[in-house]
Design an enzyme around this catalytic site. Structure first.
Site, short mmCIF file in Angstrom:
data_model
loop_
_atom_site.label_atom_id
_atom_site.label_comp_id
_atom_site.label_asym_id
_atom_site.label_seq_id
_atom_site.Cartn_x
_atom_site.Cartn_y
_atom_site.Cartn_z
N HIS A 250 20.55 0.12 -24.40
CA HIS A 250 19.46 -0.55 -23.67
C HIS A 250 19.14 0.19 -22.38
O HIS A 250 17.96 0.43 -22.06
CB HIS A 250 19.85 -2.00 -23.34
CG HIS A 250 19.66 -2.97 -24.47
ND1 HIS A 250 20.37 -2.90 -25.64
CD2 HIS A 250 18.81 -4.03 -24.59
CE1 HIS A 250 19.98 -3.87 -26.44
NE2 HIS A 250 19.04 -4.58 -25.83
N HIS B 8 28.50 -4.95 -21.79
CA HIS B 8 28.75 -3.55 -21.44
C HIS B 8 29.61 -3.45 -20.19
O HIS B 8 29.50 -4.27 -19.27
CB HIS B 8 27.43 -2.81 -21.16
CG HIS B 8 26.76 -2.29 -22.40
ND1 HIS B 8 27.32 -1.31 -23.19
CD2 HIS B 8 25.57 -2.60 -22.96
CE1 HIS B 8 26.49 -1.05 -24.21
NE2 HIS B 8 25.44 -1.84 -24.09
#
Length: 233
Positions: A148, A197
């Site tokens: 992303h 993450h």
């Protein structure tokens, strides 16, 4: 009397030199973060930042008011593959309609190449998702680098640089590029907030995405100078 080095520096334009330094810095940062990601134990700053986004002693409860979690889910979708593909496809069609096929092709190569590079890097490092805190969205792919963060950097920075070519006025160009950077930053922060993450994954994604976007910008600039890609094409 000017030496060869001085002559070379005089021929290199400042934006090109700045882009080259940005690419070098991005690659250096990515390599350093990759070494950190390959370590058997998570680095202290990774764990501290992740825990800072959770209520003390409650790894399943994010900080902030209740609406913030929903807002972060919305923001993170701006870096999803489906949204980025839609934005890229719409941009390419627009460029084709205004008869700029060269620019449309460069846009496709920049985003598609960034996607391929991101996938290869994930497999090469093979880092699992953080388990220190609960995930607020479901993810099944590998963690490093953040796709992303990387692809939002590639897509939005490439879009910003393309838009800046057609806009007039320095203030307008700065606004567009700043908006691209802000969107990229918000997407990356949302990935950490949602717990999917490590912070180093996001930083690495930014480094790789920024370096790739700057490389594509340099190629576009070179082709424009050689009249391969121009204002009218």
């Amino acid at each position: 009397m000017k030496g060869p080095a001085s002559t070379l520096l005089n021929r290199i334009e400042f934006p090109v030199l700045l882009a080259g330094l940005a690419i070098a810095g991005g690659l250096w940062g990515f390599v350093e973060l990759m070494e950190l990601a390959r370590a058997t134990a998570a680095h202290g700053f990774d764990t501290e930042i992740l825990l800072a986004f959770r209520q003390p002693g409650q790894p399943g409860v994010p900080i902030g008011p209740p609406w913030l979690e929903g807002a972060m889910r919305d923001i993170t979708s701006l870096g999803s593959a489906s949204v980025l593909v839609l934005i890229t496809a719409a941009t390419i069609v627009y460029l084709l309609l205004i008869r700029r096929p060269g620019t449309a092709f460069l846009m496709f190569v920049a985003v598609a190449g960034g996607q391929l590079l991101s996938s290869l890097l994930k497999v090469g490092v093979d880092r699992p998702r953080p388990e220190l805190i609960s995930h607020l969205v479901n993810e099944t792919s590998l963690s490093f680098p953040s796709g992303h963060a990387m692809l939002s950097a590639v897509t939005y920075l490439t879009l910003g640089s393309l838009a800046a070519r057609f806009l007039r006025g320095r203030a307008t160009k700065i606004y567009v590029l700043s908006l691209a950077v802000l969107t990229t930053v918000l997407v990356g922060v949302s990935r950490i907030y949602l717990g999917v993450h490590w912070p180093s994954d996001v930083l690495a994604g930014w480094c790789a995405g920024f370096a790739w976007a700057m490389l594509c910008w340099l190629v576009a600039r070179m082709l424009q100078r050689r009249k391969v890609v121009g204002e009218s094409e």
